[in-house]
Design a protein around this motif. Sequence first.
Motif, PDB file in Angstrom:
ATOM      1  N   LEU A   1       0.807  -1.210   0.000  1.00 12.01           N
ATOM      2  CA  LEU A   1       0.000   0.000   0.000  1.00 12.01           C
ATOM      3  C   LEU A   1       0.846   1.268   0.000  1.00 12.01           C
ATOM      4  N   VAL A   2       2.042   1.189   0.580  1.00  9.12           N
ATOM      5  CA  VAL A   2       2.934   2.345   0.596  1.00  9.12           C
ATOM      6  C   VAL A   2       3.750   2.441  -0.690  1.00  9.12           C
ATOM      7  N   ALA A   3       4.323   1.307  -1.112  1.00  8.67           N
ATOM      8  CA  ALA A   3       5.276   1.327  -2.222  1.00  8.67           C
ATOM      9  C   ALA A   3       4.613   1.506  -3.583  1.00  8.67           C
ATOM     10  N   GLY A   4       3.382   1.012  -3.752  1.00  6.07           N
ATOM     11  CA  GLY A   4       2.726   1.158  -5.051  1.00  6.07           C
ATOM     12  C   GLY A   4       2.582   2.617  -5.462  1.00  6.07           C
ATOM     13  N   PRO A   5       1.874   3.424  -4.669  1.00  5.77           N
ATOM     14  CA  PRO A   5       1.779   4.845  -5.036  1.00  5.77           C
ATOM     15  C   PRO A   5       3.117   5.568  -5.017  1.00  5.77           C
ATOM     16  N   ALA A   6       4.048   5.121  -4.150  1.00  6.83           N
ATOM     17  CA  ALA A   6       5.365   5.771  -4.116  1.00  6.83           C
ATOM     18  C   ALA A   6       6.100   5.569  -5.434  1.00  6.83           C
TER      19      ALA A   6
ATOM     20  N   TRP B   1       4.860  12.458  -3.844  1.00  8.97           N
ATOM     21  CA  TRP B   1       4.254  11.322  -3.150  1.00  8.97           C
ATOM     22  C   TRP B   1       3.997  11.690  -1.699  1.00  8.97           C
ATOM     23  N   ARG B   2       2.851  11.254  -1.215  1.00 12.32           N
ATOM     24  CA  ARG B   2       2.563  11.387   0.210  1.00 12.32           C
ATOM     25  C   ARG B   2       1.709  10.200   0.625  1.00 12.32           C
ATOM     26  N   PRO B   3       1.888   9.700   1.845  1.00 14.16           N
ATOM     27  CA  PRO B   3       1.087   8.565   2.312  1.00 14.16           C
ATOM     28  C   PRO B   3      -0.400   8.894   2.253  1.00 14.16           C
TER      29      PRO B   3
ATOM     30  N   HIS C   1      -1.017   3.699 -11.814  1.00 13.82           N
ATOM     31  CA  HIS C   1      -0.928   2.336 -12.326  1.00 13.82           C
ATOM     32  C   HIS C   1      -0.467   1.352 -11.248  1.00 13.82           C
ATOM     33  N   ALA C   2       0.709   1.581 -10.669  1.00 18.60           N
ATOM     34  CA  ALA C   2       1.232   0.667  -9.651  1.00 18.60           C
ATOM     35  C   ALA C   2       0.393   0.705  -8.388  1.00 18.60           C
TER      36      ALA C   2
END
Length: 407
Positions: free
Chosen positions: A79-84, A211-213, A347-348
Motif C-alpha cells: 500500500l505504501v510502495a505502489g503509489p510511491a 508522493w505522500r502517504p 498504475h502501480a
Amino acid sequence: MAIEQSPAADTGVPVAQQDSPVGSRLRFWGAAYALLILFTGTNLATPLYHGYAQRFGFSPLMLTLVFAAYVGALIPSLLVAGPASDALGRRTILLPALAVAALGTLAFALATGLVWLFAARILQGVAMGAASGALTAAISEVEPRGDRRRAALVSAMATAGGMGVGPMLGAVVAQYFPQPYVTPFVVHLVLLIPAGVFLAMLPSVRTGGRWRPRRPSIPSGMGRTFAAAGSAAFLGFAVVGVFLTLVPTYAATLSGSSNLVVGSAAAAVLPVAWSVAQLIGYGKSERALEHTGLPLLAAGLALLALAGAVSSLTLLLAATLLAGAGHGLAFLSGLTAVNAAAPADRHADVLSTYYVMGYCGTGGPVIGVGLLAGTTGTLHAVQLFAAAVAVACLLRLALRPTLVRSS
C-alpha cells in the motif's frame, strides 16, 4: 506522465521511445525475470519448514504465524510502495526492494532459531510488497508494443512460475547438495544478481507529482471492476495458500516417501497448471476466463476434500491440477481487467491494491484452517474450508452481473 531520461538523452525523446527493439525486449523480459526470481525466493523455504520445526522445536501453529508474518509485512508495504513508485519512479522503489529481498534470503541461510525465520519472512514480505505492484506496472510500461494484455499474461506467469520454481529449487538443492539449510539460499542470492542488473536498466516512469502517504482508494469509475477482480483474486489465493501448505505433506504421506522432491513436485502441479491455463486462455475475454476459472476452482476444492477422505494420491493430484487451472484463469481475468482500467498516474497503486486482495486471501484462510485443525483435526478442517470456498466461488460467479453492471 514524465519519463526520466538518461544523461545522454538530449533529443527530448523519452528513454522508452529511444530504445532499440533488442533493448526494449531485454527490458521487458528482464523485468519479468526479476518478478519470477523474487517470487521464487519467497517460496524457496517451503519444503524445509518441516525440518525447521524439528530442528528448532516449534509447533504447527507457530509455523502458521511465520507465514502470517510474511503477509502482515507485505500488505502495508504494498500500500505504501505502489503509489510511491508512481510518484518517485520504478527504480527508486525496486532496487531497494531487491536489496531487502536479498537480506531475507541471507537471514534464512544464517537461521539458527525461530527468530531468524520470522525476520526472514518479514524482510521477504516488505520486499515483495514493494516490488509486486511496481514491477507489474513496469512490465506493462516496457512491453515493446504497449500491449497491456500481453504484459498481464507475462506478469501472471512470472508469479505462477516463482511459486512453482521456488519449492522445486529448494527441494532439489536441499535433497541432493550439502548444507541443505544454507545452499538453496546461496543459489538464490546468485540468481538475484542479474535481476538487479535488469532492474537498473528500467526507465524510471513517474507522474511528476509529489508522493505522500494516503489511505488505500480506487480511482473513480473503477469500483465495480475492482470489486469483481479483487473478490475472485481473494478466493483464488485462499485456495493457493491452503494447497501449497498442505499438498507437500499430503503427497509425502500418501506416497510413503520422505524425499523432499516428491512433495514439492506434487505442489508444483498447481503453478504449472496455473501457467498452462493462462497460456490457453490468453486472448479470451475477462468474462470467459472467469466463467471457466471459478467453476474449475470449485471442482478442485471438491476433489481435495474427497482425496483426503479416501487417501488417494491420484485424486489429490487431480484436485491440484483443477485448482491451479481455475485460479490461473480467474487471476488472469482480474489482472487483465485491472491493468487495462488503471489510470497511468496510479498504475502501480491500483495494481498493488489488487495484490493486497489476493494476499489477504493467502494469509487469513490459511491461519483459520490451522486454528480449526487444532480442534477438529486437519482433514475435517480442510473439508470445511473446501466446502465454504467452493460455495463462495459459485456465489461469486452468480453475482458477477451485479458487480460489473455499470452505474
